[in-house]
Design an enzyme around this catalytic site. Structure first.
Site, PDB file in Angstrom:
ATOM      1  N   MET A   1       0.805  -1.217   0.000  1.00  0.00           N
ATOM      2  CA  MET A   1       0.000   0.000   0.000  1.00  0.00           C
ATOM      3  C   MET A   1       0.842   1.273   0.000  1.00  0.00           C
ATOM      4  SD  MET A   1      -2.822  -1.487  -0.239  1.00  0.00           S
ATOM      5  CE  MET A   1      -3.932  -0.090  -0.150  1.00  0.00           C
ATOM      6  N   ARG A   2       1.919   1.239  -0.736  1.00  0.00           N
ATOM      7  CA  ARG A   2       2.768   2.421  -0.894  1.00  0.00           C
ATOM      8  C   ARG A   2       3.017   2.673  -2.371  1.00  0.00           C
ATOM      9  NH1 ARG A   2       3.312   5.033   4.165  1.00  0.00           N
ATOM     10  NH2 ARG A   2       3.376   3.403   5.766  1.00  0.00           N
TER      11      ARG A   2
ATOM     12  N   ASN B   1       1.585  -4.655 -10.442  1.00  0.00           N
ATOM     13  CA  ASN B   1       0.656  -4.335  -9.357  1.00  0.00           C
ATOM     14  C   ASN B   1      -0.748  -4.815  -9.720  1.00  0.00           C
ATOM     15  OD1 ASN B   1      -0.140  -3.012  -6.868  1.00  0.00           O
ATOM     16  ND2 ASN B   1      -1.121  -1.462  -8.144  1.00  0.00           N
TER      17      ASN B   1
ATOM     18  N   HIS C   1      -4.862  -3.954  -9.025  1.00  0.00           N
ATOM     19  CA  HIS C   1      -5.724  -2.850  -8.602  1.00  0.00           C
ATOM     20  C   HIS C   1      -7.174  -3.310  -8.550  1.00  0.00           C
ATOM     21  CE1 HIS C   1      -7.095   1.233  -8.031  1.00  0.00           C
ATOM     22  NE2 HIS C   1      -7.994   1.031  -8.971  1.00  0.00           N
TER      23      HIS C   1
END
Length: 240
Positions: free
Chosen positions: A136-137, A158, A160
């Protein structure tokens, strides 16, 4: 037989996507092996999942690092020697520097300090692909450019919780639900200098029924994530 893809993973929480990737590797659905799992939060369940699977783990405590930066008399003294603010400002699309320059520069500098610690851990491994499995960065160009070092380009993946480019940010399923969408979904994409703006690798969609709650939407989405992420990693492995 082709050499297995070496995957590094980063998490911030429970690691259900990490578990899906671990299971897919063990079952031979991905021609890959996970070489490490790092986290920005200590003690999360995802680290337990990795340790149980015999995967090396490490923690870079972002919250502590950012707190230390706030206390520092001279944050610049904490920056890595190869930090170049002008280069990063010329590439980044995460913060509006003109709106609040002091706040934006603190964000960039404090994240780079944390990213250098991440890189110090990551660079000790032979890694082909970095997978963000609920990390979560966001990353600055400083970090991205030191991972994407070869001619093949993107090496950070990633997932999403929305059908990008709709609903970027941290609450994709929530925004999908509150907007009243009848189709939700998830997206796997490469990471670039913006927030959820990188090239899309794969997507899966699901129907949102009239009586579905936000909890139902999240549950349906997670089921699709656990299918999609391993498939996209395998796609990357096959394209090498």
């Amino acid at each position: 037989m082709a050499e297995k893809l070496k995957v590094g993973t980063l998490i911030s929480g429970g690691g259900t996507n990490l578990q899906a990737i671990i299971d897919a590797c063990n079952q031979g659905r991905i021609d890959a092996q996970i070489v490490f799992t790092g986290s920005d939060v200590d003690g999360v369940k995802g680290l337990e999942r990795a340790k149980k699977a015999g995967i090396d783990t490490f923690v870079v405590d972002y919250a502590r690092i950012i707190a230390d930066c706030r206390k520092a008399r001279d944050i610049d003294s904490l920056l890595p020697k190869d930090f170049d603010l002008d280069v990063i400002l010329g590439k980044q699309r995460l913060v509006d520097v003109e709106k609040n320059r002091e706040k934006a520069l603190f964000f960039i500098k404090s994240r780079v300090i944390a990213e250098r610690q991440l890189l110090d851990n990551i660079e000790s491994y032979d890694m082909d692909l970095l997978v963000l499995a609920g990390f979560m960065r966001v990353f600055t160009p400083y970090f991205i450019d030191r991972i994407n070092t070869n001619a093949s380009g993107h090496r950070i993946m990633n997932i999403h919780p929305a059908l990008l480019p709709a609903f970027p940010g941290t609450d994709g399923y929530g925004e999908t639900f509150r907007y009243g969408c009848k189709i939700g979904g998830c997206t796997v994409h490469f990471v670039d200098y913006g927030e959820d703006t990188g090239p899309i690798i794969g997507q899966k969609a699901f129907e949102i029924a009239d009586g579905d709650t936000l909890k139902d939407v999240k549950s349906k989405g997670l089921q699709k994530e656990w299918e999609l992420y391993p498939a996209c990693i395998q796609k990357f492995a096959q394209s090498r």
